[in-house]
Scaffold this active site. Structure first.
Site, short mmCIF file in Angstrom:
data_model
loop_
_atom_site.label_atom_id
_atom_site.label_comp_id
_atom_site.label_asym_id
_atom_site.label_seq_id
_atom_site.Cartn_x
_atom_site.Cartn_y
_atom_site.Cartn_z
N TYR A 29 -24.37 -5.77 13.66
CA TYR A 29 -23.58 -5.71 12.42
C TYR A 29 -23.26 -4.28 12.01
CZ TYR A 29 -28.25 -4.66 10.81
OH TYR A 29 -29.49 -4.09 10.68
N GLY A 30 -23.77 -3.29 12.74
CA GLY A 30 -23.62 -1.90 12.32
C GLY A 30 -23.18 -0.98 13.43
N LEU A 32 -24.07 -0.49 16.40
CA LEU A 32 -23.98 -0.99 17.78
C LEU A 32 -22.64 -1.68 18.06
CD1 LEU A 32 -27.59 -2.37 18.28
CD2 LEU A 32 -26.48 -0.62 19.69
N GLU A 106 -33.70 0.79 17.73
CA GLU A 106 -33.88 0.31 16.36
C GLU A 106 -35.25 0.63 15.77
OE1 GLU A 106 -31.36 -0.40 14.84
OE2 GLU A 106 -29.94 -1.46 16.11
#
Length: 191
Positions: A29-30, A32, A106
């Site tokens: 969602y970001g 990546l 992450e």
């Protein structure tokens, strides 16, 4: 009819290759996502066969998506919170080796993010298709509620270029503090 010399043996159509059986669907969602700074890791994983694009996706129900220090995106595992949206993103199928590389990025072992199940749907011509067994990297539970409060309990529907404006790459951030220390300073400061 037999296989020609050098041909790979045919696989049984009902038994998936071993690599396919060990893949995990990861909702991104970001950073990546395509067009963002950490997508290069997924591109590297594509080259080694450790990742493939599964499609555009969204969370099945509303979740908070906020930006923390340096405009880093955080999905918060706070379902049912007012002020959040169904979050748009991308779904990737990754091998165990690819998942280990994503976990490292992450900071899972360092308490930055947690890899947890997420209910997502894939966008399809006929509508949406529910996906089983996907995971996402959520803000660690140790600071997620504080991050939500710091954001004014308002989330984003998508980490878009406009939302990401001002993002600072890791190499350009101050090096005197850990990322968790930077998060603690961020959540304790005034907005």
């Amino acid at each position: 009819m037999g296989a020609a010399p050098g041909d790979a043996p045919a696989e049984h159509p009902t038994s998936p290759p071993a690599a396919a059986a060990k893949r995990t669907l990861v909702f991104t969602y970001g950073t990546l996502k395509r067009g963002f700074s950490n997508h290069a890791l997924l591109q590297d994983l594509f080259l080694t066969g450790d990742a493939s694009f599964a499609g555009a996706a969204a969370t099945a129900s509303p979740l908070p998506l906020v930006c923390g220090p340096y405009r880093v995106p955080f999905l918060l595992n706070l379902p049912g919170s007012a002020g959040c949206h169904r979050v748009k993103g991308e779904l990737y199928s990754v091998t165990a080796r690819g998942l280990a590389r994503l976990d490292e990025l992450e900071g899972v072992s360092r308490g930055h993010y947690e890899r947890l199940p997420v209910d997502v749907v894939l966008a399809a011509d006929e509508g949406e298709a529910a996906v089983d067994g996907a995971v996402a990297y959520y803000a660690h539970r140790g600071y997620a509620a504080e991050m939500w409060a710091r954001s004014g309990r308002r989330g984003h529907a998508e980490y878009s270029p406009a939302v990401a404006a001002g993002y600072v790459r890791r190499v350009d951030r101050p090096q005197g503090q850990t990322f968790l220390e930077q998060i603690r300073v961020f959540v304790s400061s005034q907005s």
